[in-house]
Design an enzyme around this catalytic site. Structure first.
Site, PDB file in Angstrom:
ATOM      1  N   TYR A 118     -15.776  -8.920 -16.148  1.00  0.00           N
ATOM      2  CA  TYR A 118     -15.332  -7.979 -15.626  1.00  0.00           C
ATOM      3  C   TYR A 118     -16.541  -7.594 -14.511  1.00  0.00           C
ATOM      4  O   TYR A 118     -16.664  -6.867 -14.092  1.00  0.00           O
ATOM      5  CB  TYR A 118     -14.960  -6.870 -15.942  1.00  0.00           C
ATOM      6  CG  TYR A 118     -15.846  -6.363 -17.415  1.00  0.00           C
ATOM      7  CD1 TYR A 118     -16.867  -5.266 -17.801  1.00  0.00           C
ATOM      8  CD2 TYR A 118     -14.963  -5.990 -18.740  1.00  0.00           C
ATOM      9  CE1 TYR A 118     -17.719  -4.640 -18.122  1.00  0.00           C
ATOM     10  CE2 TYR A 118     -16.035  -5.852 -19.600  1.00  0.00           C
ATOM     11  CZ  TYR A 118     -17.158  -4.982 -19.468  1.00  0.00           C
ATOM     12  OH  TYR A 118     -17.974  -4.630 -20.653  1.00  0.00           O
ATOM     13  N   LYS A 119     -17.956  -8.138 -14.947  1.00  0.00           N
ATOM     14  CA  LYS A 119     -18.743  -7.731 -14.092  1.00  0.00           C
ATOM     15  C   LYS A 119     -19.105  -8.711 -12.575  1.00  0.00           C
ATOM     16  O   LYS A 119     -18.342  -9.002 -12.272  1.00  0.00           O
ATOM     17  CB  LYS A 119     -20.331  -7.738 -15.355  1.00  0.00           C
ATOM     18  CG  LYS A 119     -20.264  -7.297 -16.421  1.00  0.00           C
ATOM     19  CD  LYS A 119     -21.292  -6.701 -17.686  1.00  0.00           C
ATOM     20  CE  LYS A 119     -21.085  -6.541 -18.594  1.00  0.00           C
ATOM     21  NZ  LYS A 119     -21.292  -4.658 -17.779  1.00  0.00           N
TER      22      LYS A 119
ATOM     23  N   PHE B 278     -28.835  -3.709 -25.136  1.00  0.00           N
ATOM     24  CA  PHE B 278     -27.579  -3.660 -25.041  1.00  0.00           C
ATOM     25  C   PHE B 278     -27.068  -2.425 -27.014  1.00  0.00           C
ATOM     26  O   PHE B 278     -26.473  -3.682 -27.831  1.00  0.00           O
ATOM     27  CB  PHE B 278     -25.932  -3.864 -24.353  1.00  0.00           C
ATOM     28  CG  PHE B 278     -24.585  -3.444 -24.174  1.00  0.00           C
ATOM     29  CD1 PHE B 278     -25.258  -2.655 -23.059  1.00  0.00           C
ATOM     30  CD2 PHE B 278     -24.417  -3.627 -24.482  1.00  0.00           C
ATOM     31  CE1 PHE B 278     -24.635  -1.709 -22.377  1.00  0.00           C
ATOM     32  CE2 PHE B 278     -23.383  -2.250 -24.379  1.00  0.00           C
ATOM     33  CZ  PHE B 278     -23.113  -1.762 -23.329  1.00  0.00           C
TER      34      PHE B 278
ATOM     35  N   ASP C   2     -26.335 -13.343 -25.295  1.00  0.00           N
ATOM     36  CA  ASP C   2     -25.236 -12.323 -24.609  1.00  0.00           C
ATOM     37  C   ASP C   2     -25.799 -12.459 -23.358  1.00  0.00           C
ATOM     38  O   ASP C   2     -26.418 -12.136 -22.285  1.00  0.00           O
ATOM     39  CB  ASP C   2     -25.178 -10.989 -25.435  1.00  0.00           C
ATOM     40  CG  ASP C   2     -24.145 -10.123 -24.375  1.00  0.00           C
ATOM     41  OD1 ASP C   2     -24.383 -10.119 -22.881  1.00  0.00           O
ATOM     42  OD2 ASP C   2     -24.253  -8.744 -25.090  1.00  0.00           O
TER      43      ASP C   2
ATOM     44  N   ARG D 258     -29.552   2.500 -11.572  1.00  0.00           N
ATOM     45  CA  ARG D 258     -29.095   1.193 -11.805  1.00  0.00           C
ATOM     46  C   ARG D 258     -28.226   0.826 -10.264  1.00  0.00           C
ATOM     47  O   ARG D 258     -27.454   1.084 -10.105  1.00  0.00           O
ATOM     48  CB  ARG D 258     -28.389   0.837 -13.227  1.00  0.00           C
ATOM     49  CG  ARG D 258     -28.502  -0.469 -13.121  1.00  0.00           C
ATOM     50  CD  ARG D 258     -28.133  -1.291 -14.861  1.00  0.00           C
ATOM     51  NE  ARG D 258     -26.665  -0.607 -14.325  1.00  0.00           N
ATOM     52  CZ  ARG D 258     -25.542  -1.212 -15.484  1.00  0.00           C
ATOM     53  NH1 ARG D 258     -26.028  -1.995 -16.922  1.00  0.00           N
ATOM     54  NH2 ARG D 258     -24.052  -0.786 -15.881  1.00  0.00           N
TER      55      ARG D 258
END
Ligand code: PLP
Length: 417
Positions: free
Chosen positions: A227-228, A131, A202, A376
């Protein structure tokens, strides 16, 4: 494309939903009518309890309690309290996780802390296509620290061989944000330890989505988004993990007062707090931490193995259906095949992936797009049904078959994709 995918009839899919042990969680979320939400890996859906709890924090704790709530509502310990809850989802001890800042800022704190603890070593090992913020945070930390340190980017199947006696830190994202490929956390961590290096994971696409065994793997450090899959809300605070054995030796480069041993002694010189609290910096965002706590509490009600099993089953169903229905339209699977270890999202490649995704969103099927060509789809076990996956494939097939994505309105790129 796999030619012989199993056929799933509407009855079979209904039977999967009827037998789903997590089915009751769906009604605990606000899900707009007519929307099939396949982006919980980017922004998790809103838990029903969050609005009421946030209102309580605003009106009662803040409005009435005012500053007294730092003590009376225990605001001051909220980062540690919610951290201890997240710890249960990632096999960490209750005093090894704290909620703070963004994932990017937490990466900075832990990268610099780790490099400072290995001053004679010069490399950080990661992988190309990690990422972007992870790589940027290494680059900028190295630029600040200097000393001839450098970033080594290794293809994932060679990583364990690229870890040497000069490696200070290995930084990897456990579940890849585009492909959903999963690193073998135990093997990489063991290889790093064999060379005396530290490992920073991560967990942004792992926490609340797939089983994570930080403790069992003897992982050193970790960070992740709130927040995921934790459903903490847009820009929710992130979390960080430091194994207890490192608490006395690692020091945050951001020595804010909330990480001080005695913040309310107002001393002139920094002395890090004992334990995980030293990785706090400034005043915690209490309203946002309260929202995150609602999402985490909901997760703690669910059996993590059931979450992992359903994640896999949703992904396998989605892949099989897309391969059977959309193979002739140039859609190619990216990442693990059905049955292989994977994260909780599925990606497909198509040269016109952006426009196709816009056409899907227009029809209520919300996924996202990752440049240059990846569509995605996040498959969140707590609020998705097998029927939602089947519906999404129906819509995808229709968009591809009718060329609906060619409409000019779908070609305009928005700032956030
Ligand atoms: C793997 C990964 N790490 C880090 C981040 C960024 O986190 P933050 O915005 O909290 O800094 C993301 C965001 O999507 C991510 O997917």
């Amino acid at each position: 494309m796999e030619p012989q995918s199993p056929v799933h009839s509407a009855e079979q899919i209904a039977a999967l939903d009827a037998a789903d042990p997590l089915a009751s969680f769906r009604e605990r979320f606000v899900l707009p009518h007519g929307v099939t939400y396949l982006d919980g890996n980017s922004l998790g859906a809103l838990p029903r309890g969050t609005a009421e709890r946030v209102r309580e924090v605003l009106e009662s704790e803040w409005g009435t309690g005012l500053i007294r709530s730092w003590n009376d509502a225990d605001w001051i310990n909220a980062p540690q309290r919610v951290g201890a809850k997240i710890a249960r989802l990632i096999d960490a001890g209750p005093h090894e996780v704290v909620v703070a800042d963004s994932t990017s800022v937490n990466l900075h704190k832990l990268i610099v802390a780790a490099l400072s603890a290995r001053p004679d070593r010069h490399t950080v090992v990661s992988e190309p296509g990690n990422f972007p913020t992870d790589l940027y945070m290494v680059e900028t930390a190295l630029a600040t620290l200097g000393g001839g340190r450098r970033l080594v980017l290794s293809p994932r199947d060679e990583i364990v061989n690229r870890i040497t006696d000069d490696t200070a830190l290995v930084l990897l994202t456990h579940v890849h944000y585009k492909t959903a490929d999963v690193h073998d956390m135990a093997a990489v961590t063991a290889a790093a330890h064999a060379k005396g290096a530290l490992v920073l994971w991560d967990l942004s696409h792992s926490a609340g989505a797939v089983p994570v065994a930080l403790g069992a793997c003897r992982a050193d450090l970790a960070v992740g988004c709130g927040y995921k899959f934790l459903n903490g809300g847009p820009g929710a605070p992130a979390f960080l993990y430091v194994a207890e054995r490192h608490h006395d030796t690692l020091v945050s480069p951001l020595g804010g007062w909330m990480g001080h041993a005695r913040p309310f002694a107002f001393e002139d010189h920094y002395q890090p707090s004992p334990g995980i609290t030293r990785f706090l910096c400034g005043t915690p965002p209490i309203v946002a931490v309260a929202a995150l706590e609602c999402g985490v509490d909901l997760h703690l009600e669910a059996d993590m193995q059931a979450v992992a099993d359903k994640s896999r089953a949703l992904a396998d169903l989605f892949i099989h259906l897309v391969q059977r229905r959309c193979a002739d339209h140039g859609v190619t699977l990216v990442g693990p095949a059905p049955g292989a270890p994977r994260g909780s999202h599925v990606s497909f490649r198509h040269p016109e992936g952006y426009a196709i995704m816009q056409a899907l969103i227009d029809r209520g099927v919300i996924g996202d797009f990752r440049a240059p060509d990846i569509m995605r789809f996040g498959l969140t076990p707590l609020y998705l049904r097998y029927a939602d996956v089947a519906h999404a494939v129906d819509v995808l097939e229709e968009v591809l078959r009718t060329d609906a994505w060619r409409a000019p309105v779908y070609q305009t790129r928005h700032a956030v994709t």
